[in-house]
Write an enzyme that holds these catalytic residues in place. Structure first.
Site, PDB file in Angstrom:
ATOM      1  N   ARG A 254    -100.387  57.724   6.017  1.00  0.00           N
ATOM      2  CA  ARG A 254    -100.298  58.095   4.614  1.00  0.00           C
ATOM      3  C   ARG A 254    -100.046  59.593   4.492  1.00  0.00           C
ATOM      4  O   ARG A 254    -100.599  60.401   5.238  1.00  0.00           O
ATOM      5  CB  ARG A 254    -101.597  57.746   3.881  1.00  0.00           C
ATOM      6  CG  ARG A 254    -101.785  56.248   3.664  1.00  0.00           C
ATOM      7  CD  ARG A 254    -100.797  55.704   2.656  1.00  0.00           C
ATOM      8  NE  ARG A 254    -100.909  54.267   2.485  1.00  0.00           N
ATOM      9  CZ  ARG A 254    -100.213  53.558   1.597  1.00  0.00           C
ATOM     10  NH1 ARG A 254     -99.334  54.161   0.816  1.00  0.00           N
ATOM     11  NH2 ARG A 254    -100.373  52.255   1.497  1.00  0.00           N
ATOM     12  N   GLU A 283     -93.255  60.795  -2.697  1.00  0.00           N
ATOM     13  CA  GLU A 283     -92.215  59.828  -2.338  1.00  0.00           C
ATOM     14  C   GLU A 283     -91.506  59.341  -3.600  1.00  0.00           C
ATOM     15  O   GLU A 283     -92.178  58.887  -4.520  1.00  0.00           O
ATOM     16  CB  GLU A 283     -92.836  58.648  -1.568  1.00  0.00           C
ATOM     17  CG  GLU A 283     -93.474  59.087  -0.240  1.00  0.00           C
ATOM     18  CD  GLU A 283     -94.066  57.931   0.556  1.00  0.00           C
ATOM     19  OE1 GLU A 283     -93.932  56.770   0.105  1.00  0.00           O
ATOM     20  OE2 GLU A 283     -94.672  58.170   1.600  1.00  0.00           O
ATOM     21  N   HIS A 302     -90.597  55.678   4.545  1.00  0.00           N
ATOM     22  CA  HIS A 302     -91.768  54.798   4.411  1.00  0.00           C
ATOM     23  C   HIS A 302     -91.394  53.345   4.738  1.00  0.00           C
ATOM     24  O   HIS A 302     -91.601  52.427   3.932  1.00  0.00           O
ATOM     25  CB  HIS A 302     -92.361  54.893   3.004  1.00  0.00           C
ATOM     26  CG  HIS A 302     -93.813  54.525   2.964  1.00  0.00           C
ATOM     27  ND1 HIS A 302     -94.705  55.055   2.059  1.00  0.00           N
ATOM     28  CD2 HIS A 302     -94.543  53.659   3.720  1.00  0.00           C
ATOM     29  CE1 HIS A 302     -95.915  54.535   2.250  1.00  0.00           C
ATOM     30  NE2 HIS A 302     -95.837  53.690   3.257  1.00  0.00           N
TER      31      HIS A 302
END
Length: 337
Positions: A254, A283, A302
């Site tokens: 994360r 993001e 991601h």
């Protein structure tokens, strides 16, 4: 029982519906909705995080629904208040961050999730990005395939990467993902160190008592912790400074675990040889981010938990939970039982 299957472009609505039919037969009334993620990035919706779609669309889709299975639908206080028939939400991800669990509990709505659905995919991706970073695979591919240049200097001692055998790899976190990465690292012949004050039982490799010890002894450090108040900003300038010169840092966990300015500083100075990132402080990564001009970075958007197997597994996990609910059995993964 009316069920809303609110899929997206990863955990497809059709996969959710098929899994529900396999579990429950043809009896339930299943309504369908498709959310825009990942064609459109997820984000914050009212008070919940990492959600896709709008409150108004969900309120309309939930009309008369007793159960909703989803990955990204925003279950805010407003959405829950507008769905009086709702009794169960099953989120097909490792944590229901897109659900206001407190508000759901106040309304008697149980919230379930799907732990471990992407542990294998994320562990495999971690190993992949680690190898790509250590051996500079993306840079050499770009040089040859895009720039059409055969770069012999990549073979020079200064530009060669590291191999995993006999390299000390430190894992911060030893849950479902970290433990899998540890097994693969051991198979490569790496010397594995593990720091996780909450992990019970034996670990692959050597357990160390402090984060500082792990950082000081590891040539490669890979992050596998959850984001909590305790771990937010876990790796900053001080921690990176403890790593040996020429080390590599990998984050497929994360973004908030890591201070990205400190990372860029360490790469700019050469203290870190390279870094591999799949998660970020914001993001999508903002257009003006330093990350785009910092050397020796391998970055992916991601994708660690993205595999077709994960989508099928997620659908089966949530359908099984709905099956338990329909039969009056205890729920397996309920946040607010």
């Amino acid at each position: 029982m009316r069920i809303l299957a609110a899929g997206d472009h990863f955990v497809l609505t059709s996969l959710l519906v098929k899994a529900l039919r396999d579990e429950l037969g043809d009896a339930p009334d299943i309504a369908e909705a498709t959310l825009p993620w990942p064609v459109e990035p997820f984000g914050r919706v009212a008070e919940v995080d990492e959600a896709s779609g709008t409150e108004d669309a969900m309120i309309e889709a939930l009309d008369g629904a007793e159960v909703c299975v989803t990955q990204m639908a925003p279950f805010t206080r407003r959405v829950l208040a507008a769905a009086p028939d709702l009794k169960l939400i099953v989120v097909s991800r490792g944590g229901p961050v897109n659900v206001n669990v407190e508000a759901a509990a106040e309304r008697g709505v149980r919230v379930c999730y799907a732990p471990g659905r992407n542990a294998t995919a994320t562990a495999e991706f971690t190993v992949g990005i680690m190898l790509a970073t250590l051996r500079r695979i993306p840079q050499t591919h770009h040089s040859l395939a895009v720039e059409r240049e055969w770069r012999g200097d990549f073979y020079s001692y200064e530009n060669c990467g590291l191999e995993l055998e006999d390299t000390t790899v430190g894992l911060v976190g030893y849950g479902a993902i970290g433990s899998r990465v540890a097994r693969v690292m051991a198979a490569f012949g790496a010397k594995v160190l593990v720091y996780d004050p909450y992990a019970e039982g034996e670990v692959v490799g050597e357990r160390v008592d402090t984060l500082e010890e792990l950082l000081g002894r590891s040539r490669v450090v890979t992050l596998h912790a959850r984001v909590t108040p305790e771990t937010r900003g876990l790796i900053g300038a001080r921690e990176i400074g403890l790593m040996p010169s020429g080390s590599v840092l990998v984050n497929v966990a994360r973004g908030p675990l890591l201070d990205y300015d400190a990372l860029c500083d360490a790469l700019d100075s050469g203290h870190l040889m390279a870094a591999g990132l799949d998660t970020f402080y914001a993001e999508p990564v903002p257009a003006g981010s330093r990350l785009f001009t910092t050397p020796n970075l391998v970055m992916t958007p991601h994708l660690g938990g993205a595999s077709r197997a994960v989508a099928h597994k997620a659908a089966r996990i949530v359908a099984a939970e709905v099956g338990r609910y329909a039969r009056g059995e205890a729920l397996a993964h309920c946040m607010n039982p």
